[in-house]
Design an enzyme around this catalytic site. Structure first.
Site, short mmCIF file in Angstrom:
data_model
loop_
_atom_site.label_atom_id
_atom_site.label_comp_id
_atom_site.label_asym_id
_atom_site.label_seq_id
_atom_site.Cartn_x
_atom_site.Cartn_y
_atom_site.Cartn_z
N ASP A 199 10.78 -2.82 6.45
CA ASP A 199 9.94 -3.27 5.38
C ASP A 199 9.17 -2.01 4.61
O ASP A 199 9.06 -1.01 5.22
CB ASP A 199 9.00 -4.40 6.07
N GLU A 224 7.47 -5.31 9.93
CA GLU A 224 6.56 -4.51 10.81
C GLU A 224 5.26 -4.25 10.04
O GLU A 224 4.26 -4.42 11.05
CB GLU A 224 7.27 -2.97 11.05
ZN LIG Z 1 3.23 1.83 8.26
ZN LIG Z 2 5.71 2.50 10.10
#
Ligand SMILES: [Zn+2]
Ligand SMILES: [Zn+2]
Length: 404
Positions: A91, A149
């Site tokens: 991401d 994440e």
């Molecule tokens: Zn990051």
């Molecule tokens: Zn990262």
């Protein structure tokens, strides 16, 4: 150990096997393509589409739509053996890119400012190499392309979706391209290497009134100010000085007029620590301090305290394996930094809670090329030479772990 980022360490490309070295232009092309199309967590549809297209092209068995946009690729070696998972997050961030490079973000307000575009390219390169060299390893390699994440977190839903099962994963590894280290280095640590991330939103309710008549009010700004100061004593006075932790109040919102006492004040911030044994300590002291100060002033409060990610804790044996492999890929033994730690957080921790593993940093800064802006900066970029090194590291880890 502290590195000055004056210069990258020399990278000896002869340490990359020819089949990885020849992948380098592809790795750069994939990474730049991904960089131009950044997507936020759980919305990585173009990214996942690209990954799936490549896996199909290479005849690699894979499952899409895992925890929404995640993908799991499964590559069997030439004979039965252990199962090693490799994790890559995919991401981007809500940041407007300020780099003027040909491959700059084409999605307004979004940017791969953490290097996850590079992580996907490295994982794809590893998948391709392994699929072409199945006779080099026993057992199975699972490559986990993980969404979100940067938040709200895709690792936990992927674990819950069973990505570590069937076949059961024996160990997991993953890397983060790291601009706090120069190109030609890696940071590998046994034990905790990234912090637990906890978040809080606190609203203190007092009683508003006239700025000249404080005796008729409960001043939420005065109460909240005492809370901000007292929270600092959790680290300064309650935590063992040989431990480490952070309590940051990053936002303090209250009041609109100079002659009005504010009815309420809102504080938001984050708590960080390494030791999993402290998981109740910070939350408990936080609650005690807020309750005590508010009570003493007759204020009430609403506290939302959330544990986002646990600390990233590496297994000793797997960290030793990664370290010994890194020493064969990195030019100098000094290039493998033993005690690399950061108060940054990572949801790789959810995988590491389930199976032993090692998350490590791969140095990617190059001041000579102006590639040393920190992660999450609108001018973040990294030296793409690290991409081939990442593939070589992963492949050698597979060959070592799956040699049995
Ligand atoms: Zn990051
Ligand atoms: Zn990262």
């Amino acid at each position: 150990m502290v590195f000055t980022l004056s210069s990258p360490l020399p990278v000896d490309s002869s340490r990359l096997r020819p089949d990885v070295r020849s992948l380098q232009p592809q790795l750069v092309q994939w990474r730049r393509g991904l960089h131009q199309r950044p997507e936020l967590g759980f919305r990585e549809t173009l990214t996942a589409g690209f990954i799936a297209e490549k896996l199909r092209e290479w005849d690699i068995e894979h499952q899409t739509g895992v925890a929404q946009t995640g993908i799991v690729a499964v590559i069997d070696g030439s004979r039965p053996g252990p199962v090693l998972a490799i994790r890559a997050d995919m991401d981007a961030l809500p940041i407007q890119e300020e780099n003027q490079v040909p491959y700059r973000s084409q999605h307004d307000g979004l940017m791969h400012a953490c290097g996850h575009d590079g992580h996907v390219a490295i994982a794809l390169g590893t998948a391709y190499y392994l699929s072409q060299h199945r006779d080099h390893f026993a057992g199975t390699v699972k490559i986990i392309f993980q969404p979100a994440e940067e938040g709200p977190g895709g690792a936990k839903p992927m674990v819950e979706a069973g990505v570590l099962k069937n076949p059961d994963v024996d160990a997991i590894i993953g890397l983060h391209l790291w601009n706090n280290l120069p190109l030609g280095t890696a940071g590998v640590r046994t034990g905790a290497m990234m912090a637990a991330v906890e978040l809080f939103d606190l609203t203190i309710h007092g009683k508003g009134g006239h700025g000249a008549m404080p005796h008729q009010t409960i001043d939420s700004i005065v109460v909240a100010s005492q809370v901000v100061n007292a929270l600092q004593t959790i680290v300064a006075r309650n935590l063992d000085p040989l431990q480490s932790g952070v309590v940051t109040v990053g936002s303090f919102q209250a009041g609109k007029a100079r002659n009005v006492i504010a009815d309420s004040a809102t504080l938001s911030g984050t708590v960080r620590y390494f030791d999993p044994a402290l998981t109740d300590f910070f939350e408990r002291r936080f609650n005690e301090i807020v309750a005590g100060i508010c009570h003493s002033h007759g204020a009430t409060y609403a506290l939302d305290y959330r544990k986002l990610y646990p600390p990233v804790v590496n297994d000793g044996a797997i960290a030793n394996l990664v370290r010994s492999v890194a020493e064969t890929v990195i030019e100098t033994p000094a290039g493998v930094v033993p005690d690399c730690q950061t108060m940054g957080g990572e949801d790789m921790s959810f995988f590491l809670q389930e199976v032993p593993g090692c998350y490590f940093f791969l140095g990617s800064a190059n001041t000579d090329k102006g590639l040393a802006y920190p992660h999450h900066h609108p001018r973040f970029d990294f030296d793409e030479t690290a991409l081939g090194m990442g593939v070589e590291l992963f492949v050698r880890c597979v060959e070592k772990f799956c040699a049995r």
